[in-house]
Write a protein that holds these residues in place. Structure first.
Motif, PDB file in Angstrom:
ATOM      1  N   LEU A 153       0.875  -0.825  -0.032  1.00 53.41           N
ATOM      2  CA  LEU A 153      -0.072   0.681   0.287  1.00 53.41           C
ATOM      3  C   LEU A 153       1.061   0.901   0.121  1.00 53.41           C
ATOM      4  O   LEU A 153       0.474   2.433  -0.442  1.00 53.41           O
ATOM      5  N   GLY A 154       2.325   1.044   0.017  1.00 53.32           N
ATOM      6  CA  GLY A 154       2.811   1.978  -0.162  1.00 53.32           C
ATOM      7  C   GLY A 154       3.100   2.455   1.309  1.00 53.32           C
ATOM      8  O   GLY A 154       3.956   3.444   1.465  1.00 53.32           O
ATOM      9  N   GLU A 155       2.405   2.029   2.317  1.00 55.77           N
ATOM     10  CA  GLU A 155       3.111   2.781   3.789  1.00 55.77           C
ATOM     11  C   GLU A 155       4.201   1.819   4.486  1.00 55.77           C
ATOM     12  O   GLU A 155       4.484   1.294   4.955  1.00 55.77           O
ATOM     13  N   HIS A 156       5.433   2.964   3.512  1.00 57.05           N
ATOM     14  CA  HIS A 156       7.087   1.923   4.387  1.00 57.05           C
ATOM     15  C   HIS A 156       7.586   2.447   5.906  1.00 57.05           C
ATOM     16  O   HIS A 156       8.012   1.601   6.503  1.00 57.05           O
ATOM     17  N   GLU A 157       6.221   3.064   6.364  1.00 55.12           N
ATOM     18  CA  GLU A 157       7.130   3.583   7.785  1.00 55.12           C
ATOM     19  C   GLU A 157       6.057   2.406   8.832  1.00 55.12           C
ATOM     20  O   GLU A 157       6.999   2.109   9.675  1.00 55.12           O
ATOM     21  N   ARG A 158       5.361   1.955   8.097  1.00 54.25           N
ATOM     22  CA  ARG A 158       4.709   1.502   8.787  1.00 54.25           C
ATOM     23  C   ARG A 158       4.634  -0.195   9.076  1.00 54.25           C
ATOM     24  O   ARG A 158       5.128  -0.557   9.927  1.00 54.25           O
TER      25      ARG A 158
ATOM     26  N   ARG B  62      13.347   2.449   0.878  1.00 55.74           N
ATOM     27  CA  ARG B  62      12.284   3.277  -0.044  1.00 55.74           C
ATOM     28  C   ARG B  62      12.147   4.131   0.570  1.00 55.74           C
ATOM     29  O   ARG B  62      10.513   5.278   0.103  1.00 55.74           O
ATOM     30  N   GLN B  63      12.089   4.858   1.903  1.00 53.78           N
ATOM     31  CA  GLN B  63      11.694   5.472   3.036  1.00 53.78           C
ATOM     32  C   GLN B  63      13.424   6.145   2.881  1.00 53.78           C
ATOM     33  O   GLN B  63      13.275   7.576   3.406  1.00 53.78           O
ATOM     34  N   GLY B  64      14.043   6.703   1.607  1.00 58.97           N
ATOM     35  CA  GLY B  64      15.332   7.496   1.461  1.00 58.97           C
ATOM     36  C   GLY B  64      16.592   6.898   2.536  1.00 58.97           C
ATOM     37  O   GLY B  64      17.760   7.827   2.521  1.00 58.97           O
ATOM     38  N   GLU B  65      15.979   6.073   3.302  1.00 61.72           N
ATOM     39  CA  GLU B  65      17.218   5.598   4.412  1.00 61.72           C
ATOM     40  C   GLU B  65      18.531   5.191   4.134  1.00 61.72           C
ATOM     41  O   GLU B  65      18.771   3.873   4.501  1.00 61.72           O
ATOM     42  N   VAL B  66      18.907   5.438   2.393  1.00 61.31           N
ATOM     43  CA  VAL B  66      20.311   4.384   2.564  1.00 61.31           C
ATOM     44  C   VAL B  66      21.484   3.365   3.539  1.00 61.31           C
ATOM     45  O   VAL B  66      21.635   3.559   2.773  1.00 61.31           O
ATOM     46  N   GLU B  67      22.067   4.361   4.032  1.00 59.21           N
ATOM     47  CA  GLU B  67      22.990   4.788   5.011  1.00 59.21           C
ATOM     48  C   GLU B  67      22.372   3.260   5.611  1.00 59.21           C
ATOM     49  O   GLU B  67      23.163   2.067   5.722  1.00 59.21           O
ATOM     50  N   LEU B  68      21.423   3.378   6.060  1.00 55.03           N
ATOM     51  CA  LEU B  68      20.932   3.016   7.301  1.00 55.03           C
ATOM     52  C   LEU B  68      20.246   1.497   6.586  1.00 55.03           C
ATOM     53  O   LEU B  68      20.656   0.590   7.017  1.00 55.03           O
ATOM     54  N   ALA B  69      19.924   1.742   5.487  1.00 58.56           N
ATOM     55  CA  ALA B  69      19.425   0.371   4.529  1.00 58.56           C
ATOM     56  C   ALA B  69      20.386  -0.658   4.639  1.00 58.56           C
ATOM     57  O   ALA B  69      20.780  -1.884   4.326  1.00 58.56           O
TER      58      ALA B  69
ATOM     59  N   VAL C  81      17.060   0.049  -5.337  1.00 63.29           N
ATOM     60  CA  VAL C  81      16.410   0.766  -4.894  1.00 63.29           C
ATOM     61  C   VAL C  81      17.312   2.104  -4.393  1.00 63.29           C
ATOM     62  O   VAL C  81      17.282   3.475  -5.345  1.00 63.29           O
ATOM     63  N   ILE C  82      17.835   1.947  -4.211  1.00 62.10           N
ATOM     64  CA  ILE C  82      19.435   2.862  -3.074  1.00 62.10           C
ATOM     65  C   ILE C  82      19.983   2.844  -4.887  1.00 62.10           C
ATOM     66  O   ILE C  82      20.592   4.049  -4.491  1.00 62.10           O
ATOM     67  N   GLU C  83      20.024   1.922  -6.154  1.00 60.17           N
ATOM     68  CA  GLU C  83      20.703   2.337  -6.577  1.00 60.17           C
ATOM     69  C   GLU C  83      20.522   3.856  -7.297  1.00 60.17           C
ATOM     70  O   GLU C  83      20.824   4.488  -8.274  1.00 60.17           O
ATOM     71  N   ALA C  84      18.434   3.816  -7.687  1.00 62.73           N
ATOM     72  CA  ALA C  84      17.759   4.712  -8.372  1.00 62.73           C
ATOM     73  C   ALA C  84      17.911   5.727  -7.307  1.00 62.73           C
ATOM     74  O   ALA C  84      17.485   6.330  -8.316  1.00 62.73           O
ATOM     75  N   THR C  85      18.258   6.216  -6.094  1.00 57.33           N
ATOM     76  CA  THR C  85      18.938   7.379  -5.253  1.00 57.33           C
ATOM     77  C   THR C  85      19.952   8.054  -6.433  1.00 57.33           C
ATOM     78  O   THR C  85      19.823   9.439  -6.259  1.00 57.33           O
TER      79      THR C  85
END
Length: 452
Positions: free
Chosen positions: A355-360, A393-400, A430-434
């Motif tokens: 549903l795109g709710e990545h924080e949840r 997917r939330q933009g937290e690439v280093e943490l990911a 996803v990370i590469e796409a950033t």
């Protein structure tokens, strides 16, 4: 057999078997040609009653018998409505050959339980050895075969012996190792079926053996799912479905449908996955047990989320939560025990992700990883990989990147799960796409390419 045809066979066989849990078969050895069986005008009232229970017309029963024959022998069936009419009006009182096999496959019981005389007594109309050979070749099992003279009889000790081997495989499955577990499961199921073909057994023992063989094939199918091999999983589940029908157990059939739903989802056929989940949540075991009801609603929520139906998906997720809240922490089988609170949160995270709710989704996965038992290595690696993906997917690439490295480290302690590797691959994409050029991220990207 193609996916669509396989799905149709599965639906047909489930429909035919869904009411066999409270059988009302005639006593063994009763006279099948008795007027009480065939009615005053010669009609087979037992077969008519079973058809009425399942809502089958003559045309529909003929269609299902033809589908079953094609599934069993690879050749299209030629059963017509007239064939069914002859079975009902008493013109055919001892079906033989393919007609007999089709009836047993559709209704999940011997033809003697449908009001017919045994084909073995039909004035030598068919060689009994040939008939048993046909049934073994068609279904992989000896369906209602008589005990061969001089052969050993199966008992509860045989069931217990095979169940111990199955329990060992379940423990191995918690660690991972899709291919070894799958191969061992297929081998064990073959030995169970071979024992059934070689020796006699009481109805109770025979049903337990069929149930166990179906569960073992479901385990083989799940190993194939973990290896991201849905075609192989589907083939295992075709066998499991037949065995579950012979076992006449609603929970056994429920497990097959759960895995069929997963294979459909893995093939991106979410319409079929939603249909499979519908069967699960409307099954008799789901009506009796809230844990099974919850899992059915959860699978349905996941399928609807991927069909872009957010309102319906969240409604199903709410039903899953409410049903789960009614459970008492008691599991009717070893298999359903996987559906713990940790697993509930993990499956909920998949709904939120779709549903795109990545924080949840991330919040659910943190709860899952805090609660998942330490010996469930494969699940720990998989859910850690999904956590990495939700962070990316939330933009937290280093943490990911850090989380992804943890997932791979856990995975190394078990045999490789292709599902986990695929999740890490999606994380990297996803990370590469950033387009980030941070050195630690670039290094992780190159490192992860060597993993996958």
């Amino acid at each position: 057999m193609g996916l669509r045809r396989t799905g149709r066979v599965a639906v047909d066989l489930l429909a035919a078997n869904r009411k066999t849990l409270r059988p009302h078969y005639p006593a063994a050895g009763s006279a099948r040609t008795d007027p009480a069986t065939f009615g005053g005008m010669g009609a087979n009232v037992i077969l008519k009653g079973r058809m009425d229970e399942l809502g089958l017309t003559q045309d529909e029963l003929a269609r299902q018998m033809n589908v079953a024959l094609e599934a069993l022998g690879g050749k299209p069936g030629d059963v017509s409505a007239r064939t069914v009419r002859n079975l009902l009006d008493g013109s055919t009182r001892r079906p033989i050959g393919r007609t007999c096999a089709a009836l047993e496959a559709v209704f999940g019981c011997p033809v003697s339980a449908l009001g017919f005389g045994s084909p073995r007594t039909a004035a030598q109309a068919e060689d009994p050895v040939h008939r048993r050979t046909f049934l073994v070749a068609a279904t992989g099992t000896a369906v209602a075969a008589a005990t061969p003279t001089g052969r050993s009889r199966l008992g509860q000790s045989d069931v217990d012996r095979f169940h111990r081997e199955y329990a060992e495989l379940l423990r191995d499955n918690r660690l991972g190792g899709a291919r070894p577990v799958g191969n061992k499961a297929v081998e064990l199921a073959a030995r169970i079926q071979s024992s059934l073909a070689a020796g006699g057994a009481s109805d109770r023992v025979r049903r337990q053996m069929y149930q166990l063989a179906s569960n073992v094939m479901c385990l083989a199918a799940f190993a194939a799912i973990d290896a991201s091999a849905p075609q192989r999983a589907r083939a295992h589940l075709d066998t499991a479905l037949t065995l579950a029908g012979l076992a006449r157990g609603s929970e056994t059939m429920y497990r097959v449908w759960d895995h069929l739903m997963l294979t459909s989802s893995q093939r991106e056929n979410h319409v079929e996955a939603a249909a499979g989940a519908e069967v699960m949540k409307r099954s008799s075991v789901a009506r009796r047990d809230p844990l099974h009801a919850s899992l059915g609603h959860m699978r349905y929520a996941n399928a609807l989320a991927r069909l872009h139906q957010p309102v319906e998906s969240l409604r199903a997720l709410n039903f899953a939560e409410r049903a789960f809240g009614r459970t008492r922490g008691e599991w009717p089988s070893a298999w359903i025990s996987f559906y713990s609170r940790a697993e509930f949160d993990a499956l909920s995270s998949y709904v939120w992700t779709a549903l795109g709710e990545h924080e949840r989704a991330e919040s659910c996965l943190h709860r899952t990883l805090a609660a998942v038992p330490g010996d469930m290595v494969r699940d720990t690696a998989l859910y850690t990989a999904h956590l990495s993906l939700s962070q990316a997917r939330q933009g937290e690439v280093e943490l990911a990147c850090t989380t992804g490295r943890q997932a791979y480290a856990v995975l190394l302690s078990a045999s490789v799960s292709q599902r986990t590797m695929n999740t890490l691959t999606r994380t990297r994409q996803v990370i590469e796409a950033t387009g980030t050029k941070a050195p630690e991220v670039v290094n992780w990207i190159e490192e992860s390419r060597r993993w996958t």
